[in-house]
Write a protein that holds these residues in place. Structure first.
Motif, PDB file in Angstrom:
ATOM      1  N   GLN A 166      -7.363 -13.455  20.671  1.00  0.00           N
ATOM      2  CA  GLN A 166      -7.242 -13.832  19.833  1.00  0.00           C
ATOM      3  C   GLN A 166      -7.110 -11.961  19.319  1.00  0.00           C
ATOM      4  OE1 GLN A 166     -10.694 -15.714  18.825  1.00  0.00           O
ATOM      5  NE2 GLN A 166     -12.107 -13.531  17.712  1.00  0.00           N
ATOM      6  N   GLN A 167      -7.738 -11.274  20.665  1.00  0.00           N
ATOM      7  CA  GLN A 167      -8.370  -9.508  19.963  1.00  0.00           C
ATOM      8  C   GLN A 167      -7.019  -8.561  19.734  1.00  0.00           C
ATOM      9  OE1 GLN A 167     -11.224  -9.103  22.745  1.00  0.00           O
ATOM     10  NE2 GLN A 167     -12.460  -8.845  21.446  1.00  0.00           N
ATOM     11  N   ALA A 168      -5.875  -8.939  20.536  1.00  0.00           N
ATOM     12  CA  ALA A 168      -4.471  -8.852  21.211  1.00  0.00           C
ATOM     13  C   ALA A 168      -4.134  -9.127  19.367  1.00  0.00           C
ATOM     14  CB  ALA A 168      -3.987  -8.976  22.345  1.00  0.00           C
ATOM     15  N   GLU A 169      -3.405 -10.700  19.445  1.00  0.00           N
ATOM     16  CA  GLU A 169      -2.986 -10.489  17.599  1.00  0.00           C
ATOM     17  C   GLU A 169      -3.591 -10.877  16.692  1.00  0.00           C
ATOM     18  OE1 GLU A 169      -0.342 -12.913  17.700  1.00  0.00           O
ATOM     19  OE2 GLU A 169      -0.601 -12.915  19.804  1.00  0.00           O
ATOM     20  N   GLN A 170      -5.228 -10.390  16.631  1.00  0.00           N
ATOM     21  CA  GLN A 170      -5.371  -9.452  15.640  1.00  0.00           C
ATOM     22  C   GLN A 170      -6.030  -8.011  15.243  1.00  0.00           C
ATOM     23  OE1 GLN A 170      -9.570 -11.990  14.729  1.00  0.00           O
ATOM     24  NE2 GLN A 170      -8.186 -12.678  13.885  1.00  0.00           N
ATOM     25  N   GLY A 171      -4.752  -7.519  16.436  1.00  0.00           N
ATOM     26  CA  GLY A 171      -4.657  -6.521  17.148  1.00  0.00           C
ATOM     27  C   GLY A 171      -3.896  -5.340  15.915  1.00  0.00           C
ATOM     28  N   LEU A 172      -2.975  -5.974  15.890  1.00  0.00           N
ATOM     29  CA  LEU A 172      -1.484  -5.998  15.039  1.00  0.00           C
ATOM     30  C   LEU A 172      -1.827  -4.988  13.424  1.00  0.00           C
ATOM     31  CD1 LEU A 172       1.999  -5.038  15.963  1.00  0.00           C
ATOM     32  CD2 LEU A 172       1.559  -7.494  14.916  1.00  0.00           C
ATOM     33  N   LEU A 173      -2.058  -4.009  13.354  1.00  0.00           N
ATOM     34  CA  LEU A 173      -3.330  -3.289  12.598  1.00  0.00           C
ATOM     35  C   LEU A 173      -1.597  -2.635  11.360  1.00  0.00           C
ATOM     36  CD1 LEU A 173      -5.456  -0.723  13.640  1.00  0.00           C
ATOM     37  CD2 LEU A 173      -5.537  -3.294  13.203  1.00  0.00           C
ATOM     38  N   TYR A 196      -8.262 -13.888   5.108  1.00  0.00           N
ATOM     39  CA  TYR A 196      -6.918 -15.255   6.442  1.00  0.00           C
ATOM     40  C   TYR A 196      -5.631 -14.097   6.813  1.00  0.00           C
ATOM     41  CZ  TYR A 196      -8.404 -18.753   3.032  1.00  0.00           C
ATOM     42  OH  TYR A 196      -9.263 -20.222   1.841  1.00  0.00           O
ATOM     43  N   ALA A 197      -5.262 -13.318   6.627  1.00  0.00           N
ATOM     44  CA  ALA A 197      -4.601 -12.058   7.075  1.00  0.00           C
ATOM     45  C   ALA A 197      -4.853 -11.969   8.368  1.00  0.00           C
ATOM     46  CB  ALA A 197      -3.731 -10.704   6.565  1.00  0.00           C
ATOM     47  N   PRO A 198      -4.424 -11.264   9.778  1.00  0.00           N
ATOM     48  CA  PRO A 198      -4.818 -11.162  11.005  1.00  0.00           C
ATOM     49  C   PRO A 198      -5.016 -10.087  11.367  1.00  0.00           C
ATOM     50  CG  PRO A 198      -2.307 -11.447  11.390  1.00  0.00           C
ATOM     51  CD  PRO A 198      -3.305 -12.303   9.824  1.00  0.00           C
ATOM     52  N   GLU A 199      -4.963  -9.234  10.851  1.00  0.00           N
ATOM     53  CA  GLU A 199      -5.355  -7.611  10.956  1.00  0.00           C
ATOM     54  C   GLU A 199      -6.042  -7.256  10.102  1.00  0.00           C
ATOM     55  OE1 GLU A 199      -2.418  -7.621   7.355  1.00  0.00           O
ATOM     56  OE2 GLU A 199      -2.522  -8.794   8.778  1.00  0.00           O
ATOM     57  N   PHE A 200      -7.219  -8.380   9.787  1.00  0.00           N
ATOM     58  CA  PHE A 200      -8.433  -7.991   9.330  1.00  0.00           C
ATOM     59  C   PHE A 200      -9.603  -9.320   9.940  1.00  0.00           C
ATOM     60  CE2 PHE A 200      -6.839  -7.664   5.474  1.00  0.00           C
ATOM     61  CZ  PHE A 200      -6.990  -6.085   5.240  1.00  0.00           C
ATOM     62  N   ALA A 201      -9.135  -9.299  10.910  1.00  0.00           N
ATOM     63  CA  ALA A 201      -9.812  -9.716  11.960  1.00  0.00           C
ATOM     64  C   ALA A 201     -10.772 -10.861  12.138  1.00  0.00           C
ATOM     65  CB  ALA A 201     -10.959  -8.858  13.234  1.00  0.00           C
ATOM     66  N   GLY A 202     -10.373 -11.817  10.269  1.00  0.00           N
ATOM     67  CA  GLY A 202     -11.443 -12.545   9.763  1.00  0.00           C
ATOM     68  C   GLY A 202     -11.163 -14.311  11.029  1.00  0.00           C
ATOM     69  N   ARG A 298      -8.448 -18.506  13.524  1.00  0.00           N
ATOM     70  CA  ARG A 298      -8.166 -17.816  13.025  1.00  0.00           C
ATOM     71  C   ARG A 298      -6.217 -16.988  13.318  1.00  0.00           C
ATOM     72  NH1 ARG A 298     -12.315 -13.650  15.011  1.00  0.00           N
ATOM     73  NH2 ARG A 298     -13.992 -14.823  15.249  1.00  0.00           N
ATOM     74  N   ALA A 299      -5.734 -16.511  12.337  1.00  0.00           N
ATOM     75  CA  ALA A 299      -4.690 -16.024  12.494  1.00  0.00           C
ATOM     76  C   ALA A 299      -4.378 -15.599  13.029  1.00  0.00           C
ATOM     77  CB  ALA A 299      -4.111 -15.442  10.997  1.00  0.00           C
ATOM     78  N   THR A 300      -3.220 -15.595  13.757  1.00  0.00           N
ATOM     79  CA  THR A 300      -2.359 -14.940  14.518  1.00  0.00           C
ATOM     80  C   THR A 300      -1.823 -13.693  14.174  1.00  0.00           C
ATOM     81  OG1 THR A 300      -0.455 -16.177  15.504  1.00  0.00           O
ATOM     82  CG2 THR A 300      -2.146 -16.619  16.374  1.00  0.00           C
ATOM     83  N   ILE A 393      -6.519 -20.853  26.586  1.00  0.00           N
ATOM     84  CA  ILE A 393      -7.508 -20.910  26.889  1.00  0.00           C
ATOM     85  C   ILE A 393      -8.527 -21.128  27.806  1.00  0.00           C
ATOM     86  CG2 ILE A 393      -9.161 -23.381  26.978  1.00  0.00           C
ATOM     87  CD1 ILE A 393      -6.537 -24.230  25.205  1.00  0.00           C
ATOM     88  N   GLY A 394     -10.147 -20.668  27.391  1.00  0.00           N
ATOM     89  CA  GLY A 394     -10.959 -19.454  29.147  1.00  0.00           C
ATOM     90  C   GLY A 394     -10.398 -18.719  28.983  1.00  0.00           C
ATOM     91  N   SER A 395     -10.539 -18.507  30.668  1.00  0.00           N
ATOM     92  CA  SER A 395     -10.186 -17.281  31.074  1.00  0.00           C
ATOM     93  C   SER A 395      -8.690 -16.625  30.759  1.00  0.00           C
ATOM     94  CB  SER A 395     -10.911 -16.715  32.526  1.00  0.00           C
ATOM     95  OG  SER A 395     -10.378 -18.064  32.990  1.00  0.00           O
ATOM     96  N   SER A 396      -7.977 -17.597  30.890  1.00  0.00           N
ATOM     97  CA  SER A 396      -6.790 -17.440  30.291  1.00  0.00           C
ATOM     98  C   SER A 396      -6.095 -16.297  29.047  1.00  0.00           C
ATOM     99  CB  SER A 396      -5.901 -19.263  30.680  1.00  0.00           C
ATOM    100  OG  SER A 396      -5.474 -19.487  31.413  1.00  0.00           O
ATOM    101  N   ALA A 397      -7.310 -16.679  28.104  1.00  0.00           N
ATOM    102  CA  ALA A 397      -6.970 -15.885  27.061  1.00  0.00           C
ATOM    103  C   ALA A 397      -7.144 -14.292  27.584  1.00  0.00           C
ATOM    104  CB  ALA A 397      -7.763 -16.084  26.055  1.00  0.00           C
ATOM    105  N   ASP A 398      -7.352 -13.807  28.537  1.00  0.00           N
ATOM    106  CA  ASP A 398      -7.780 -12.675  29.251  1.00  0.00           C
ATOM    107  C   ASP A 398      -6.166 -11.823  29.676  1.00  0.00           C
ATOM    108  OD1 ASP A 398     -10.543 -13.137  28.482  1.00  0.00           O
ATOM    109  OD2 ASP A 398     -11.100 -13.899  30.611  1.00  0.00           O
ATOM    110  N   ASN A 399      -6.538 -10.810  29.254  1.00  0.00           N
ATOM    111  CA  ASN A 399      -5.248  -9.301  30.678  1.00  0.00           C
ATOM    112  C   ASN A 399      -4.015 -10.280  29.845  1.00  0.00           C
ATOM    113  OD1 ASN A 399      -6.817  -8.673  32.243  1.00  0.00           O
ATOM    114  ND2 ASN A 399      -7.148 -10.448  33.218  1.00  0.00           N
ATOM    115  N   VAL A 400      -3.767 -10.546  28.666  1.00  0.00           N
ATOM    116  CA  VAL A 400      -2.870 -10.730  27.668  1.00  0.00           C
ATOM    117  C   VAL A 400      -2.618 -10.179  26.254  1.00  0.00           C
ATOM    118  CG1 VAL A 400      -2.395 -13.458  28.950  1.00  0.00           C
ATOM    119  CG2 VAL A 400      -3.490 -13.106  26.611  1.00  0.00           C
ATOM    120  N   CYS A 401      -1.247  -9.663  26.193  1.00  0.00           N
ATOM    121  CA  CYS A 401      -0.710  -8.770  24.958  1.00  0.00           C
ATOM    122  C   CYS A 401       0.418  -9.265  24.351  1.00  0.00           C
ATOM    123  CB  CYS A 401      -1.368  -6.985  25.068  1.00  0.00           C
ATOM    124  SG  CYS A 401      -1.726  -6.165  23.687  1.00  0.00           S
ATOM    125  N   LEU A 402       0.485  -9.050  23.225  1.00  0.00           N
ATOM    126  CA  LEU A 402       1.542  -9.307  22.598  1.00  0.00           C
ATOM    127  C   LEU A 402       2.441  -7.640  22.431  1.00  0.00           C
ATOM    128  CD1 LEU A 402       1.995  -9.440  18.266  1.00  0.00           C
ATOM    129  CD2 LEU A 402      -1.012  -8.869  19.832  1.00  0.00           C
TER     130      LEU A 402
END
Length: 616
Positions: A166-173, A196-202, A298-300, A393-402
């Protein structure tokens, strides 16, 4: 290379002019404009192949000089780093010089206006199109400044610390790194974007509707065509489970007989209610509103696809807005491509590919639906929604980044996230930095590039893997696997149709995504290499970790070894390795003439040749 004299101020390592170091608000604006300048001018230079490199004697500053022939002036663009065959890093401020005159600083938008006033650049663009495009440039710059002001406190985490899906998706500024208007999003207002836009982390709630069964159509990879009652029943069941698991604010609500639940994006639902056809359906009781979800969505990075860590599926909606090159309204043929991905997975070909590359996953989109007025023969594309598999989902959301978040520029000219990962890897293994880069990059080639190339060469499966469609999984700082998403960008070569026809005889007909050899190779190479892999090379080389030349040679050697294996189709390898030029998408041309890329009849109409850095 020529040398010049130039009044140029020193800069600190932060990339900020000295006058901005103590001015927080000005620093934010400067950082935002730095991102906008990099995206705009890289797109312009790539498509026009214009400009001359010069060096300033006093500051040893490298500049790119762009002629403004009609006004008898020149635009001077300072470079923080020069990409040999990929992407430059520009450095503000910019300068404009009269013939024989003094240097003058020029604001970013004014520099854009000067370029657009030159009719020799993009001569097919009319005056009206140029004016409309300049307005989009203004909006994109303003939007970038809003993003930077909103996310200023998150920069250290986004570029240096552990982040989840989630943080990586919303971290594309910034968005697209080679695009003139990366933050253009008409007609979304600033307040709507913050929501609604991902870069605002809403985060926000979706709206659940109840729709009469005769007023919507759907299709599932397991249930047949959208005209069958079985297909509708399967999709209705999927939506019902989502509704119940989404902790709706009306959990005790019972559906009326012959009604099904239907998800709606809250922004799009506002737009739809402005249309008489939807209001008529509401007035007749064909649709009624159940309420908002209690779960947060959250928006990707793509904005119209949304994610909840508690849901087995992501949702992707039609949104009636223009982002970068396209109006983001989904088309039924695109929806059917997601169904085909799920069906291919169950074939002999799909199972063999999965056994060969268990660490690479194609995220299927196994169902879609849209509203259809009572008695109508066609549905309403603006109401389309699809389900996308959610493995995060869960721990599978860790250690990934687009990939796009890994390679995006830091607004203050510090290292990108990928470069910092490589440095951390070098320290953890006590390796020289160049050795660490090559080890890290080799793992990227093996775990990301190879599965996609073999899918094309051995199975005829084409996945348009641009930077926002590739999600990389990491293990101890190294790429260990990847995910491809967005089935709109999938297609089949003649090889794929031949191999899959015995099990899927209708493949590619309704989805309209069978490509001839030339089209297949040009589009596939643009996405996986020019957009994604060349972008990664540029990101690593820009910070001095390793030269572009060495990384391109490493990539070439890897691809030659793959080509020499028992391939079914070597045509893409041959094009990529032996052509003097590759074909790249013209994002600038597409934007300046206002083309809707998603509906153009000839996708190659906006492509242009560029030098091939792999032809070494």
């Amino acid at each position: 290379m020529n040398t010049i004299t130039q009044p140029y101020s020193d800069q600190r390592q932060s990339g900020l002019p000295l006058s901005l170091i103590d001015s927080g608000e000005s620093a934010v604006k400067h950082g935002a404009d730095q991102l906008s300048a990099n995206s705009f001018f890289n797109a312009f230079i790539r498509e026009t192949a214009t400009g001359q490199y010069v060096s300033c004697m006093q500051s040893r500053q490298l500049l790119l000089v762009v002629p403004l022939t009609e006004s008898h002036r020149k635009l001077y663009l300072p470079l923080a780093s020069r990409g040999g065959n990929s992407r430059h890093q520009f450095k503000l401020p910019l300068f404009i010089v009269e013939e024989g005159g003094d240097w003058q600083e020029i604001a970013l938008l004014d520099a854009m206006a000067e370029l657009l006033a030159e009719s020799s650049y993009f001569p097919d663009a009319s005056a009206g199109q140029r004016a409309a495009f300049l307005n989009r440039c203004r909006q994109s710059i303003d939007n970038m400044r809003e993003v930077m002001a909103h996310r200023q406190d998150d920069l250290d985490k986004l570029f240096s610390e552990s982040i989840n899906f989630q943080q990586a998706e919303q971290g594309l500024l910034c968005g697209h790194s080679i695009h003139p208007v990366p933050k253009s999003r008409e007609p979304l207002s600033t307040q709507e974007a913050i929501h609604y836009a991902p870069e605002f982390a809403g985060k926000f709630s979706i709206i659940w509707l109840a729709v009469a069964n005769e007023c919507w159509v759907g299709e599932s990879s397991e249930g047949g065509s959208e005209r069958s009652s079985n297909a509708q029943a399967v999709v209705a069941g999927d939506f019902y489970e989502l509704w119940r698991n989404d902790k709706s604010t009306h959990p005790a609500t019972e559906l009326l007989d012959n009604y099904s639940v239907f998800p709606a994006h809250p922004w799009q639902w506002q737009q739809l209610q402005r249309h008489s056809i939807i209001n008529d359906m509401l007035g007749r009781g064909d649709i009624y509103v159940l309420g908002h979800s209690s779960n947060d969505w959250r928006a990707t990075s793509s904005l119209r696809a949304i994610y909840s860590p508690d849901s087995d599926y992501m949702l992707k909606f039609s949104l009636s807005l223009r982002l970068t090159n396209s109006l983001r309204v989904l088309l039924p043929k695109e929806m059917r491509r997601g169904l085909e991905v799920r069906r291919i997975r169950n074939t002999t070909v799909g199972q063999e590919f999965s056994r060969r590359y268990p660490y690479f996953q194609i995220l299927a989109e196994p169902a879609y639906a849209m509203l259809k007025p009572k008695g109508a023969t066609e549905g309403i594309p603006e109401t389309l929604v699809l389900l996308r598999e959610n493995p995060f989902i869960g721990s599978s959301a860790d250690n990934v980044c687009l990939l796009a978040t890994l390679t995006q520029d830091h607004p203050y000219a510090e290292e990108c996230r990928a470069a910092r990962l490589v440095r951390q890897f070098a320290i953890s293994q006590n390796l020289p930095i160049e050795k660490a880069v090559k080890t890290w990059f080799q793992r990227y080639l093996e775990r990301v590039v190879e599965p996609l190339m073999i899918a094309q060469a051995d199975y005829g499966l084409l996945y348009g893997a641009h930077q926002q469609n590739l999600i990389i999984r990491f293990d101890r700082l190294l790429p260990s696997g990847a995910y491809f998403r967005d089935c709109q960008g999938t297609a089949y070569s003649n090889l794929g149709i031949t191999l899959l026809k015995p099990e899927l005889p209708e493949l590619g007909r309704a989805s309209e995504n069978t490509l001839d050899e030339r089209m297949a190779n040009l589009l596939f190479v643009y996405y996986l290499f020019i957009n994604s892999s060349f972008g990664l090379v540029s990101a690593l080389a820009s910070y001095g970790l390793c030269s572009e030349k060495k990384l391109f040679q490493q990539m070439r050697d890897f691809l030659i070894a793959l080509r020499n294996g028992p391939r079914q189709d070597r045509s893409c390898f041959d094009y990529l390795l032996e052509s003097d030029q590759l074909w790249s998408k013209g994002n600038f041309l597409c934007s300046v003439v206002g083309m809707n890329e998603s509906t153009t009849e000839d996708p190659l109409a906006i492509y242009h040749p560029m030098a091939n850095p792999l032809k070494i």
